[in-house]
Write an enzyme that holds these catalytic residues in place. Sequence first.
Site, PDB file in Angstrom:
ATOM      1  N   GLY A  37       0.852  -1.197   0.000  1.00  0.00           N
ATOM      2  CA  GLY A  37       0.000   0.000   0.000  1.00  0.00           C
ATOM      3  C   GLY A  37       0.878   1.233   0.000  1.00  0.00           C
ATOM      4  O   GLY A  37       2.037   1.193  -0.429  1.00  0.00           O
ATOM      5  N   ILE A  42       2.383   2.874   2.445  1.00  0.00           N
ATOM      6  CA  ILE A  42       3.623   2.814   3.230  1.00  0.00           C
ATOM      7  C   ILE A  42       4.589   1.803   2.609  1.00  0.00           C
ATOM      8  O   ILE A  42       5.797   2.061   2.527  1.00  0.00           O
ATOM      9  CB  ILE A  42       3.307   2.470   4.704  1.00  0.00           C
ATOM     10  CG1 ILE A  42       2.413   3.561   5.322  1.00  0.00           C
ATOM     11  CG2 ILE A  42       4.601   2.316   5.517  1.00  0.00           C
ATOM     12  CD1 ILE A  42       1.824   3.206   6.688  1.00  0.00           C
ATOM     13  N   ILE A  54       6.232  -3.679  10.943  1.00  0.00           N
ATOM     14  CA  ILE A  54       5.705  -2.389  11.422  1.00  0.00           C
ATOM     15  C   ILE A  54       4.197  -2.340  11.169  1.00  0.00           C
ATOM     16  O   ILE A  54       3.602  -1.257  11.194  1.00  0.00           O
ATOM     17  CB  ILE A  54       6.389  -1.179  10.737  1.00  0.00           C
ATOM     18  CG1 ILE A  54       6.260  -1.266   9.208  1.00  0.00           C
ATOM     19  CG2 ILE A  54       7.822  -1.039  11.171  1.00  0.00           C
ATOM     20  CD1 ILE A  54       6.508   0.072   8.513  1.00  0.00           C
ATOM     21  N   ALA A  55       3.584  -3.502  10.921  1.00  0.00           N
ATOM     22  CA  ALA A  55       2.166  -3.519  10.531  1.00  0.00           C
ATOM     23  C   ALA A  55       1.275  -3.605  11.774  1.00  0.00           C
ATOM     24  O   ALA A  55       0.835  -2.590  12.308  1.00  0.00           O
ATOM     25  CB  ALA A  55       1.923  -4.653   9.574  1.00  0.00           C
ATOM     26  N   ARG A  56       1.033  -4.803  12.246  1.00  0.00           N
ATOM     27  CA  ARG A  56       0.223  -5.007  13.438  1.00  0.00           C
ATOM     28  C   ARG A  56       0.670  -6.283  14.119  1.00  0.00           C
ATOM     29  O   ARG A  56       1.059  -7.255  13.449  1.00  0.00           O
ATOM     30  CB  ARG A  56      -1.262  -5.184  13.081  1.00  0.00           C
ATOM     31  CG  ARG A  56      -2.048  -3.917  12.936  1.00  0.00           C
ATOM     32  CD  ARG A  56      -2.233  -3.181  14.272  1.00  0.00           C
ATOM     33  NE  ARG A  56      -2.994  -1.952  14.111  1.00  0.00           N
ATOM     34  CZ  ARG A  56      -2.477  -0.762  13.769  1.00  0.00           C
ATOM     35  NH1 ARG A  56      -1.179  -0.633  13.560  1.00  0.00           N
ATOM     36  NH2 ARG A  56      -3.244   0.306  13.658  1.00  0.00           N
ATOM     37  N   GLU A  85       0.095  -6.608  22.471  1.00  0.00           N
ATOM     38  CA  GLU A  85       0.822  -5.458  23.020  1.00  0.00           C
ATOM     39  C   GLU A  85      -0.105  -4.594  23.882  1.00  0.00           C
ATOM     40  O   GLU A  85      -1.309  -4.565  23.631  1.00  0.00           O
ATOM     41  CB  GLU A  85       1.445  -4.613  21.886  1.00  0.00           C
ATOM     42  CG  GLU A  85       0.422  -3.983  20.963  1.00  0.00           C
ATOM     43  CD  GLU A  85       1.059  -3.229  19.805  1.00  0.00           C
ATOM     44  OE1 GLU A  85       1.868  -3.794  19.071  1.00  0.00           O
ATOM     45  OE2 GLU A  85       0.697  -2.051  19.646  1.00  0.00           O
ATOM     46  N   HIS A  98       5.827   0.307  19.269  1.00  0.00           N
ATOM     47  CA  HIS A  98       4.778   0.809  18.359  1.00  0.00           C
ATOM     48  C   HIS A  98       4.909   2.329  18.164  1.00  0.00           C
ATOM     49  O   HIS A  98       3.995   3.086  18.494  1.00  0.00           O
ATOM     50  CB  HIS A  98       3.383   0.440  18.896  1.00  0.00           C
ATOM     51  CG  HIS A  98       2.337   0.437  17.810  1.00  0.00           C
ATOM     52  ND1 HIS A  98       1.247  -0.414  17.805  1.00  0.00           N
ATOM     53  CD2 HIS A  98       2.204   1.191  16.679  1.00  0.00           C
ATOM     54  CE1 HIS A  98       0.491  -0.171  16.749  1.00  0.00           C
ATOM     55  NE2 HIS A  98       1.061   0.794  16.041  1.00  0.00           N
ATOM     56  N   ILE A  99       6.050   2.730  17.598  1.00  0.00           N
ATOM     57  CA  ILE A  99       6.329   4.168  17.449  1.00  0.00           C
ATOM     58  C   ILE A  99       6.607   4.565  15.996  1.00  0.00           C
ATOM     59  O   ILE A  99       7.149   5.644  15.744  1.00  0.00           O
ATOM     60  CB  ILE A  99       7.531   4.595  18.330  1.00  0.00           C
ATOM     61  CG1 ILE A  99       8.784   3.731  18.034  1.00  0.00           C
ATOM     62  CG2 ILE A  99       7.165   4.528  19.811  1.00  0.00           C
ATOM     63  CD1 ILE A  99      10.066   4.277  18.652  1.00  0.00           C
TER      64      ILE A  99
HETATM   65  C1  GLV Z   1      -0.429   2.971  13.758  1.00  0.00           C
HETATM   66  O1  GLV Z   1      -0.159   1.841  13.996  1.00  0.00           O
HETATM   67  C2  GLV Z   1      -1.440   3.349  12.830  1.00  0.00           C
HETATM   68  O2  GLV Z   1      -2.200   2.486  12.353  1.00  0.00           O
HETATM   69  O3  GLV Z   1      -1.537   4.543  12.522  1.00  0.00           O
END
Ligand code: GLV
Length: 328
Positions: free
Chosen positions: A156, A158, A238-240, A269, A287-288
Amino acid sequence: MTRPAILVARAVFPEVLEHLGQHFDVESNQADTIFAKPELIARLQGKQGAFTTGSERIDAEVLAACPQLRVVANMAVGYNNFDIPACTAAGVLATNTPDVLTETTADFGFALMMATARRMAESEHFLRRGEWTRWSYDMFAGSDVHGSTLGILGMGRIGQAIARRGALGFGMKVVYHNRSRLPAEQEAPIGARYVDKATLLREADHLVLVLPYSAGAHHAIGAAELALMKPTATLTNIARGGIVDDAALAAALREGRIAAAGLDVFEGEPALNPALLTVPNVVLTPHIASSTMATRRAMADLAAKNLVAALTGGVAPTPINPEAWTKA
Ligand code: GLV
């Protein structure tokens, strides 16, 4: 005319609260406690809008208990905390914060991938423990990022921004898998090659996960998928949380079945699978990925804009389920 009432469910920038206060009666939560479902329901009584983050689950039970609710505005691009079909059925418009975080999140994803490949956390811990006594030829030898093969699962906004960094900045070959293939004009400038998931897992030197969480994506990376990866490969998520089977990943890291992992998100988390804390070859962050002041402010402003527009007769800029309000 009475002003709409909203709940701001978590702490937020004071300036954003002030702006919301110009349009709404606002109940805020600057103490930043996380409301369990009964408290969330109690606080939503009489509220037409809610400003939420990933920690507030808006499901059929909450919606049924809060019949006055009309808009839920998430300060996040991901919205797996919302049951969207239930929101639509209840006539509740849901919104998120796409675009404003794309480049910031891509920067972090790339940085986490690099830190993982070059063993930055592991070597820093070694240094802090006072164990560095001399240089040696293979000390914390990692794997190259430049010129290697970048694999992206979830191409997508990102994912594409990370691919651009890799292809244009680091001369990486890009392979990706996604629900749908990108148009050729988007693939060409970064030389991205669409492959099936198994090929992606086999070919990537550095695999980055950027797909949205859904029931279908649960444990998209488990023991079987990790087994297809190169023993020299890295995995960055970095997704979920929940997309990776964290127990299977910890085992693969411990046994050296992949080289290293970088994780910004975790199953359950802020709790972590304790096994992840015992393996050295993993970089862990809380999660930053979207967390720069400018971007968090832009996310908060966009969530506020969605609430203000939707509840004052305008058009929410970034709706998830516009059909919630357009169906008869
Ligand atoms: C962060 O994880 C977001 O979905 O914006």
